[in-house]
Design a protein around this motif. Sequence first.
Motif, PDB file in Angstrom:
ATOM      1  N   MET A  24       4.268  40.007   1.932  1.00  0.00           N
ATOM      2  CA  MET A  24       4.054  39.347   0.526  1.00  0.00           C
ATOM      3  C   MET A  24       3.557  37.938   0.561  1.00  0.00           C
ATOM      4  SD  MET A  24       7.243  39.428  -1.906  1.00  0.00           S
ATOM      5  CE  MET A  24       7.261  39.088  -3.629  1.00  0.00           C
ATOM      6  N   VAL A  25       2.947  37.679  -0.468  1.00  0.00           N
ATOM      7  CA  VAL A  25       2.160  36.454  -0.563  1.00  0.00           C
ATOM      8  C   VAL A  25       2.983  35.453  -1.486  1.00  0.00           C
ATOM      9  CG1 VAL A  25       0.030  35.357  -1.538  1.00  0.00           C
ATOM     10  CG2 VAL A  25      -0.248  37.526  -0.686  1.00  0.00           C
ATOM     11  N   ASP A  26       3.131  34.313  -0.941  1.00  0.00           N
ATOM     12  CA  ASP A  26       4.044  33.237  -1.642  1.00  0.00           C
ATOM     13  C   ASP A  26       3.112  32.500  -2.765  1.00  0.00           C
ATOM     14  OD1 ASP A  26       2.843  31.149  -0.163  1.00  0.00           O
ATOM     15  OD2 ASP A  26       4.398  30.647   1.088  1.00  0.00           O
ATOM     16  N   GLU A  27       3.753  31.781  -3.358  1.00  0.00           N
ATOM     17  CA  GLU A  27       3.020  31.016  -4.438  1.00  0.00           C
ATOM     18  C   GLU A  27       2.030  30.025  -3.992  1.00  0.00           C
ATOM     19  OE1 GLU A  27       2.885  31.325  -8.066  1.00  0.00           O
ATOM     20  OE2 GLU A  27       3.792  33.250  -7.588  1.00  0.00           O
ATOM     21  N   SER A  28       2.516  29.436  -2.934  1.00  0.00           N
ATOM     22  CA  SER A  28       1.629  28.217  -2.585  1.00  0.00           C
ATOM     23  C   SER A  28       0.129  28.963  -1.881  1.00  0.00           C
ATOM     24  CB  SER A  28       2.342  27.503  -1.325  1.00  0.00           C
ATOM     25  OG  SER A  28       2.413  28.287  -0.430  1.00  0.00           O
ATOM     26  N   GLU A  29       0.340  30.230  -1.214  1.00  0.00           N
ATOM     27  CA  GLU A  29      -0.928  30.937  -0.922  1.00  0.00           C
ATOM     28  C   GLU A  29      -1.706  31.327  -1.974  1.00  0.00           C
ATOM     29  OE1 GLU A  29       0.610  33.967   1.676  1.00  0.00           O
ATOM     30  OE2 GLU A  29       0.991  32.713   3.335  1.00  0.00           O
ATOM     31  N   LYS A  30      -1.035  31.672  -2.967  1.00  0.00           N
ATOM     32  CA  LYS A  30      -1.771  32.273  -4.371  1.00  0.00           C
ATOM     33  C   LYS A  30      -2.515  31.077  -4.878  1.00  0.00           C
ATOM     34  CE  LYS A  30      -0.967  34.651  -8.251  1.00  0.00           C
ATOM     35  NZ  LYS A  30       0.038  35.491  -9.483  1.00  0.00           N
ATOM     36  N   LYS A  31      -1.957  29.987  -5.016  1.00  0.00           N
ATOM     37  CA  LYS A  31      -2.426  28.993  -5.697  1.00  0.00           C
ATOM     38  C   LYS A  31      -3.747  28.384  -4.585  1.00  0.00           C
ATOM     39  CE  LYS A  31      -0.281  27.542  -9.092  1.00  0.00           C
ATOM     40  NZ  LYS A  31      -0.878  27.467 -10.368  1.00  0.00           N
ATOM     41  N   GLU A  32      -3.628  28.494  -3.484  1.00  0.00           N
ATOM     42  CA  GLU A  32      -4.468  28.087  -2.540  1.00  0.00           C
ATOM     43  C   GLU A  32      -5.960  28.954  -2.974  1.00  0.00           C
ATOM     44  OE1 GLU A  32      -5.660  27.654   2.122  1.00  0.00           O
ATOM     45  OE2 GLU A  32      -3.480  27.215   1.305  1.00  0.00           O
ATOM     46  N   VAL A  33      -5.649  30.378  -2.912  1.00  0.00           N
ATOM     47  CA  VAL A  33      -6.860  31.211  -3.074  1.00  0.00           C
ATOM     48  C   VAL A  33      -7.366  30.784  -4.465  1.00  0.00           C
ATOM     49  CG1 VAL A  33      -7.057  33.731  -3.438  1.00  0.00           C
ATOM     50  CG2 VAL A  33      -5.582  33.065  -1.583  1.00  0.00           C
ATOM     51  N   GLU A  34      -6.464  30.709  -5.560  1.00  0.00           N
ATOM     52  CA  GLU A  34      -7.184  30.393  -7.084  1.00  0.00           C
ATOM     53  C   GLU A  34      -8.068  29.224  -6.991  1.00  0.00           C
ATOM     54  OE1 GLU A  34      -3.795  30.056  -9.447  1.00  0.00           O
ATOM     55  OE2 GLU A  34      -3.601  32.538  -9.496  1.00  0.00           O
ATOM     56  N   ASN A  35      -7.354  28.202  -5.998  1.00  0.00           N
ATOM     57  CA  ASN A  35      -8.296  26.828  -6.035  1.00  0.00           C
ATOM     58  C   ASN A  35      -9.565  27.101  -5.498  1.00  0.00           C
ATOM     59  OD1 ASN A  35      -6.548  25.665  -7.648  1.00  0.00           O
ATOM     60  ND2 ASN A  35      -5.378  24.818  -5.816  1.00  0.00           N
ATOM     61  N   THR A  36      -9.478  28.025  -4.276  1.00  0.00           N
ATOM     62  CA  THR A  36     -10.649  28.118  -3.632  1.00  0.00           C
ATOM     63  C   THR A  36     -11.766  28.944  -4.416  1.00  0.00           C
ATOM     64  OG1 THR A  36      -9.609  28.217  -1.565  1.00  0.00           O
ATOM     65  CG2 THR A  36     -11.705  29.440  -1.510  1.00  0.00           C
ATOM     66  N   ILE A  37     -11.291  30.063  -5.124  1.00  0.00           N
ATOM     67  CA  ILE A  37     -12.094  30.829  -6.208  1.00  0.00           C
ATOM     68  C   ILE A  37     -12.723  29.763  -7.224  1.00  0.00           C
ATOM     69  CG2 ILE A  37     -12.237  32.689  -7.814  1.00  0.00           C
ATOM     70  CD1 ILE A  37     -10.160  33.951  -5.969  1.00  0.00           C
TER      71      ILE A  37
END
Length: 92
Positions: free
Chosen positions: A1-14
């Motif tokens: 499961m992906v936590d919120e910090s990982e999700k934010k990091e991916v969104e910022n990279t995109i």
Amino acid sequence: MVDESEKKEVENTIRDTIKQLPVNEKRILEEMDKNPRTTAEELSQLIEINLRNVKKNTDRLKRKGLITRVGSRKSGYWEIEALGKKRGQATF
């Protein structure tokens, strides 16, 4: 499961990737966001670049993981992977 910090990091990279795209690639993403069933020929007319360059740009966007083609060439549509937004809601 992906936590919120990982999700934010991916969104910022995109977001960073999209900001750095060449103008024509951004315009193609915008047109695909407006109409996922748009064709390469339509994109060529809308963006005012030749068909060969549309295909080169869409190939680059695919390699970058920003778009995918769902379904067949004739009846399929473009899916924009950028931030998982619904059609018409992606930010470029």
